[in-house]
Design a protein around this motif. Structure first.
Motif, PDB file in Angstrom:
ATOM      1  N   GLU A 124       0.956  -1.325  -0.208  1.00 24.70           N
ATOM      2  CA  GLU A 124       0.231   0.085   0.105  1.00 24.70           C
ATOM      3  C   GLU A 124       0.928   1.161  -0.091  1.00 24.70           C
ATOM      4  O   GLU A 124       2.149   1.030   0.191  1.00 24.70           O
ATOM      5  N   ALA A 125       0.334   2.314  -0.161  1.00 19.21           N
ATOM      6  CA  ALA A 125       1.112   3.653  -0.089  1.00 19.21           C
ATOM      7  C   ALA A 125       1.731   3.631   1.213  1.00 19.21           C
ATOM      8  O   ALA A 125       0.942   3.882   2.113  1.00 19.21           O
ATOM      9  N   GLY A 126       3.261   3.762   1.311  1.00 19.68           N
ATOM     10  CA  GLY A 126       3.715   4.010   2.496  1.00 19.68           C
ATOM     11  C   GLY A 126       4.432   2.709   3.008  1.00 19.68           C
ATOM     12  O   GLY A 126       5.367   2.736   3.856  1.00 19.68           O
ATOM     13  N   ALA A 127       3.736   1.434   2.788  1.00 19.05           N
ATOM     14  CA  ALA A 127       4.336   0.234   3.421  1.00 19.05           C
ATOM     15  C   ALA A 127       4.017  -0.788   2.500  1.00 19.05           C
ATOM     16  O   ALA A 127       3.066  -0.952   1.901  1.00 19.05           O
ATOM     17  N   TYR A 128       5.173  -1.936   2.752  1.00 17.94           N
ATOM     18  CA  TYR A 128       4.899  -3.352   2.034  1.00 17.94           C
ATOM     19  C   TYR A 128       5.072  -4.354   3.190  1.00 17.94           C
ATOM     20  O   TYR A 128       5.561  -4.153   4.276  1.00 17.94           O
ATOM     21  N   PHE A 129       4.054  -5.235   2.995  1.00 14.43           N
ATOM     22  CA  PHE A 129       3.964  -6.476   3.883  1.00 14.43           C
ATOM     23  C   PHE A 129       4.456  -7.853   3.499  1.00 14.43           C
ATOM     24  O   PHE A 129       3.919  -8.154   2.348  1.00 14.43           O
ATOM     25  N   LEU A 130       5.359  -8.680   4.024  1.00 14.33           N
ATOM     26  CA  LEU A 130       6.013  -9.684   3.667  1.00 14.33           C
ATOM     27  C   LEU A 130       6.101 -10.765   4.526  1.00 14.33           C
ATOM     28  O   LEU A 130       6.260 -10.683   5.424  1.00 14.33           O
ATOM     29  N   GLU A 131       5.613 -11.921   3.838  1.00  9.20           N
ATOM     30  CA  GLU A 131       5.550 -13.260   4.703  1.00  9.20           C
ATOM     31  C   GLU A 131       6.684 -14.158   4.434  1.00  9.20           C
ATOM     32  O   GLU A 131       6.874 -14.293   3.280  1.00  9.20           O
ATOM     33  N   PRO A 132       7.162 -14.759   5.528  1.00 10.14           N
ATOM     34  CA  PRO A 132       8.425 -15.692   5.049  1.00 10.14           C
ATOM     35  C   PRO A 132       7.825 -16.988   4.389  1.00 10.14           C
ATOM     36  O   PRO A 132       6.690 -17.359   4.700  1.00 10.14           O
ATOM     37  N   VAL A 133       8.617 -17.712   3.347  1.00  4.39           N
ATOM     38  CA  VAL A 133       7.953 -18.672   2.731  1.00  4.39           C
ATOM     39  C   VAL A 133       7.940 -19.797   3.863  1.00  4.39           C
ATOM     40  O   VAL A 133       7.256 -20.594   3.734  1.00  4.39           O
ATOM     41  N   SER A 134       9.123 -19.884   4.412  1.00  6.08           N
ATOM     42  CA  SER A 134       9.217 -20.848   5.456  1.00  6.08           C
ATOM     43  C   SER A 134       9.060 -20.590   6.873  1.00  6.08           C
ATOM     44  O   SER A 134       8.910 -19.318   7.139  1.00  6.08           O
ATOM     45  N   GLN A 135       8.727 -21.648   7.980  1.00 10.31           N
ATOM     46  CA  GLN A 135       8.515 -21.184   9.124  1.00 10.31           C
ATOM     47  C   GLN A 135       9.739 -20.816   9.828  1.00 10.31           C
ATOM     48  O   GLN A 135      10.590 -20.902   9.745  1.00 10.31           O
ATOM     49  N   GLY A 136       9.348 -19.804  10.810  1.00 11.93           N
ATOM     50  CA  GLY A 136      10.526 -19.570  11.863  1.00 11.93           C
ATOM     51  C   GLY A 136      10.887 -17.895  11.811  1.00 11.93           C
ATOM     52  O   GLY A 136      10.742 -17.139  12.786  1.00 11.93           O
ATOM     53  N   PRO A 137      11.173 -17.563  10.534  1.00 15.05           N
ATOM     54  CA  PRO A 137      11.497 -16.031  10.352  1.00 15.05           C
ATOM     55  C   PRO A 137      10.366 -15.244  10.681  1.00 15.05           C
ATOM     56  O   PRO A 137       8.961 -15.747  10.492  1.00 15.05           O
TER      57      PRO A 137
END
Length: 472
Positions: free
Chosen positions: A183-196
């Motif tokens: 979105e304007a001002g921010a990106y949200f990212l999910e890890p592909v693997s569990q843990g991070p």
């Protein structure tokens, strides 16, 4: 009455439990995800388009590129590419073979045609550069005109992405994150693997407002060159070197520094150990060279007596490292009897005008080597190290530059970079002053996995966040 008391007690218990749940939820959401600040603009990505440098840094977490940097020495390794690129300086063509299976989700999204289309969005308007798929369908052909080095600056490390049938952004290759929302001002990212930890990256208009958000507890990690400001911020502080150097460059076309002996006299007057001392804590480290240890002349000379020197500074900020160096260089030259005037100029406007007009005698600026030693092969006017006069008159220098722009291997590129640097510095046209430091603020009480190697950054790139996990 007894029944009413029981009901009241139940309501009180529910209220207490609800408050506890809300409190625990707030604590959990406060530590999830990892909140990161970055200076620059982050806009929604709804179609394949040209990205700005800030978007590039973040999107590289969820998209592979043709090549990537490996380790701290800047070594280049293939990612989507299959081996080292092939350079043809005669036809100005660079050919890159592609690995098979450039997407685990939808391989058809990343054939040679779609990758060429994505990278073509980076071609500057009006440029004659073209990118096309090879005849066999598993390679890319870059037609780059006179400067093969454009391959490194525009295309080699650019994150490659496409949109699937559902309209979701998909990164090429096998990246450690997937982009869930932007979105304007921010990106949200999910890890592909569990843990991070999941990561939210928020863009800021300037470093000061980013540091204010860190102070307010809204961010868990920031990186900045405002070292003094960062050192005063409440948080755990880390300082490391950067692949750059603040240097002084002499204008051989000026009447003051046309002679090598005058340039040597000016360089001898600069007390580099004291310069480094004045830039600490956390602002800079010693710089005698980037790939070799050059010698600092011990004796001083007085050839500058009566000289009128125009010292151009590639910054108009009083707190900048360039301006700090300029003030001290001015004092040392004036001890020799010179008259020094400091010309402060922004990179965007006055700087280029002053450079093009040649209305200066010496310049203090910061040059960056990445990507691919580009700074060594780029003119000082373009933010690099190379004096135009040197490449025009020195056959060996021209050979080194050509080899850096179209190398047969990374080792060949590194070897030529070292030789080119030695030629530039030994000519007396460039003197390295100090290496800027990178300042990082982070919260180790909330997340673990930070790399703690002395002199090295906590995070080389945003991809390194894949090693960071929440403390439960």
């Amino acid at each position: 009455m007894k029944a009413r008391g029981i009901v009241l007690l139940v309501f009180l218990l529910i209220a207490v439990l609800s408050q506890r749940i809300v409190t625990e939820s707030a604590v959990a959401s406060d530590s999830y995800p990892l909140a990161v600040g970055i200076v620059g603009k982050l806009d929604p990505i709804t179609s394949v388009r040209a990205l700005n440098s800030t978007e590039d840094m973040v999107l590289a977490m969820s998209c592979d590129a043709l090549f990537a940097y490996k380790g701290t020495n800047g070594e280049i390794e293939p990612r989507l590419a299959d081996g080292w690129p092939s350079f043809d300086p005669v036809s100005s063509i660079v050919t890159v073979r592609l690995k098979s299976g450039t997407s685990l989700k939808e391989p058809s999204l990343f054939d040679a045609v779609s990758i060429a289309d994505c990278l073509s969005k980076r071609i500057p308007q009006g440029s004659a550069v073209t990118i096309s798929p090879g005849n066999e369908g598993n390679s890319l052909v870059f037609s780059l005109g006179q400067d093969l080095g454009v391959f490194w600056t525009l295309f080699a490390f650019a994150p490659i992405y496409a949109f699937d049938s559902a309209g979701c952004l998909v990164g090429a290759g096998d990246p450690p994150y997937r982009l869930e929302k932007c979105e304007a001002g921010a990106y949200f990212l999910e890890p592909v693997s569990q843990g991070p930890a999941p990561v939210m990256v928020r863009g800021y208009a300037d470093a000061q407002s980013m540091l204010s958000s860190f102070t307010a507890g809204e961010l868990h990690y920031v990186s900045t060159d405002l070292s003094r400001t960062a050192a005063a911020v409440k948080g755990t502080y880390w300082s490391s070197d950067t692949p750059a150097v603040t240097m002084i460059s002499y204008n051989p076309s000026s009447s003051v520094f046309a002679d090598h002996s005058l340039r040597s006299s000016a360089s001898r007057a600069i007390e580099k150990p004291y310069l480094v001392l004045r830039t600490i804590p956390g602002r800079a480290t010693a710089a005698s060279g980037l790939y070799f240890q050059g010698l600092q002349p011990a004796e001083s000379a007085a050839l500058l007596k009566g000289a009128k020197i125009r010292l151009l500074v590639a910054s108009d900020k009083a707190y900048s490292l360039e301006m700090l160096c300029a003030v001290m260089v001015k004092s040392w030259w004036e001890r020799l009897g010179a008259q020094v005037s400091i010309i402060a100029a922004t990179v965007e406007t006055d700087y280029r005008i002053q450079m093009a007009a040649g209305s200066y005698d010496a310049l203090i600026s910061t040059g960056w080597l990445q990507p691919a030693f580009r700074g060594l092969a780029t003119s000082i006017m373009e933010g690099g190290f190379l004096p135009d006069a040197l490449i025009q008159t020195n056959i060996d220098v021209r050979s080194f530059v050509d080899s850096i722009k179209n190398p047969i291997s990374f080792d060949d590129m590194l070897s030529c970079a070292m030789k080119l640097e030695a030629s530039i510095f030994s000519s007396g046209l460039v003197l390295p002053l100090v290496k800027p430091t990178k300042s990082e603020l982070y919260r180790p009480d909330r997340f673990t996995g930070w790399s703690m190697q002395q002199g090295q950054p906590l995070i080389d790139s945003f991809r390194d966040f894949v090693g960071i996990s929440p403390i439960i």
